[in-house]
Design an enzyme around this catalytic site. Structure first.
Site, short mmCIF file in Angstrom:
data_model
loop_
_atom_site.label_atom_id
_atom_site.label_comp_id
_atom_site.label_asym_id
_atom_site.label_seq_id
_atom_site.Cartn_x
_atom_site.Cartn_y
_atom_site.Cartn_z
N SER A 84 0.94 -0.79 -0.39
CA SER A 84 -0.45 0.39 -0.14
C SER A 84 0.98 1.30 0.32
CB SER A 84 -1.01 0.04 0.99
OG SER A 84 -1.64 1.13 0.80
N ASP A 129 -9.02 -6.19 -3.91
CA ASP A 129 -8.28 -4.97 -3.71
C ASP A 129 -8.95 -3.99 -3.45
OD1 ASP A 129 -6.28 -4.22 -2.89
OD2 ASP A 129 -4.68 -5.11 -4.00
N HIS A 163 -6.52 -6.47 0.01
CA HIS A 163 -6.05 -5.30 -0.18
C HIS A 163 -4.98 -6.14 0.96
CE1 HIS A 163 -3.43 -1.60 -0.87
NE2 HIS A 163 -4.01 -1.24 0.45
#
Length: 329
Positions: free
Chosen positions: A132, A276, A303
């Site tokens: 991320s 995601d 995610h």
């Protein structure tokens, strides 16, 4: 018998911290970091010994913690892979100065370089893995210092924030019940992000579908601690109040490095999941843009694919590390 003895010797050396500076603390080191606003300390913890594969973990957020990677303890020691937990400046286990001037990509890149030097990582052994926001930081480090890297892993992060926002609004948003999406967008329009209803709706209708595909009550303790320890000052300033896109006022809003991807020469793994918050097709495309890339797809993942598609994720990461190390990549 000799094969078994050799394997045991390797395992024993992996777990042997004797003679190391961090044996007393169980692998933990507080590393001093110089910044334009003075010197601070960041927290790291080494797990294992492997002179050829050392993975420095960049957590997401910004302002989250290393705790989101703790499931690695169940797999990477068995594979003999050394990995280093690391809380960036402003995160829970490191110093947390209150100064927005510190929360820039350039300063974070410089911080990672200082951590690399302190840990004596180099192109013979240094793998950088970011998820991320950590993926943004990992890419930016590679653009600035890829001569120090042996390999790069970008997990669950697109190379263009505008494309991420577009995906959130045009693909993920419509997956919510119509009345829920309408209410969420109305609160965003009013910038009513402090409204408890905003987080309540996203947690119920977005986070459990696209951040971690488990009922909230079944989220692992490592993830609930990550959220509990999140530094909102850093997170909101750089990202905004939620994972449903990055707001215009956040400093990462205009970040886009897609055109620069071909500059990355080191072996690179990108990771995406079907569910995601990021577009998996974009992350697959990224693997084709760098000079030496591979894409890992987690069909059941979101995610935090290291939890909701764990075996696919871990096996793919281990294979990448070992393929690069053996020259098979």
């Amino acid at each position: 018998m000799n094969t078994i003895k050799k394997a045991m010797t390797t395992k024993n050396s992996y777990l042997d911290y004797s003679g190391s500076d961090d044996q007393f603390t169980g692998g933990i080191r507080m590393i001093p970091i110089s910044t334009p606003k003075g010197e601070f300390n960041v927290w790291t913890k080494r797990v294992g010994n492997n002179p050829k594969i050392k993975v420095l973990l960049l957590h997401g957020g910004p302002g989250a913690t290393h705790e989101l990677y703790e499931c690695f303890d169940g797999y990477l020691p068995y594979e003999g892979i050394e990995y280093i937990y690391y809380d960036q400046l402003g995160s829970y286990y490191s110093d947390q100065p209150s100064d927005n001037d510190l929360w820039t990509i350039e300063r974070f890149v410089d911080e990672v370089e200082q951590v690399r030097k302190a840990l004596d990582l180099n192109s013979d052994n240094f793998y950088l893995m970011g998820q991320s926001w950590g993926g943004i930081l990992g890419l930016e480090y590679a653009f600035a210092h890829q001569e120090n890297l042996k390999g790069l892993i970008i997990s669950n992060m697109m190379s263009d924030v505008k494309a991420y926002n577009q995906y959130a609004k045009e693909v993920l948003g419509p997956q919510m019940p119509e009345e829920v999406l309408k209410e969420v967008l109305e609160m965003e329009e009013k910038e009513d992000f402090e409204n408890p209803r905003y987080e309540e709706l996203l947690m119920k209708h977005h986070y459990t579908d696209h951040v971690l595909r488990m009922p909230l009550e079944k989220w692992p303790n490592s993830i609930t601690r990550t959220f509990d320890h999140l530094n909102p000052e850093v997170y909101v300033y750089m990202q905004g109040p939620s994972e449903f896109g990055i707001i215009e006022k956040a400093t990462l809003n205009d970040w886009n490095r897609s055109e620069d991807l071909p500059k990355i020469k080191v072996p690179t793994l990108t990771i995406g999941g079907t569910h995601d918050t990021m577009d998996p097709k974009h992350m697959e495309w990224m693997a084709g843009e760098v000079q030496n890339g591979r894409y890992l797809h987690c069909p059941n993942g979101s995610h935090l694919s290291q939890y909701d598609d764990q075996k696919t994720y871990i096996n793919g990461v281990v294979k990448f590390l070992k393929d690069v190390d053996s020259g098979k990549f």
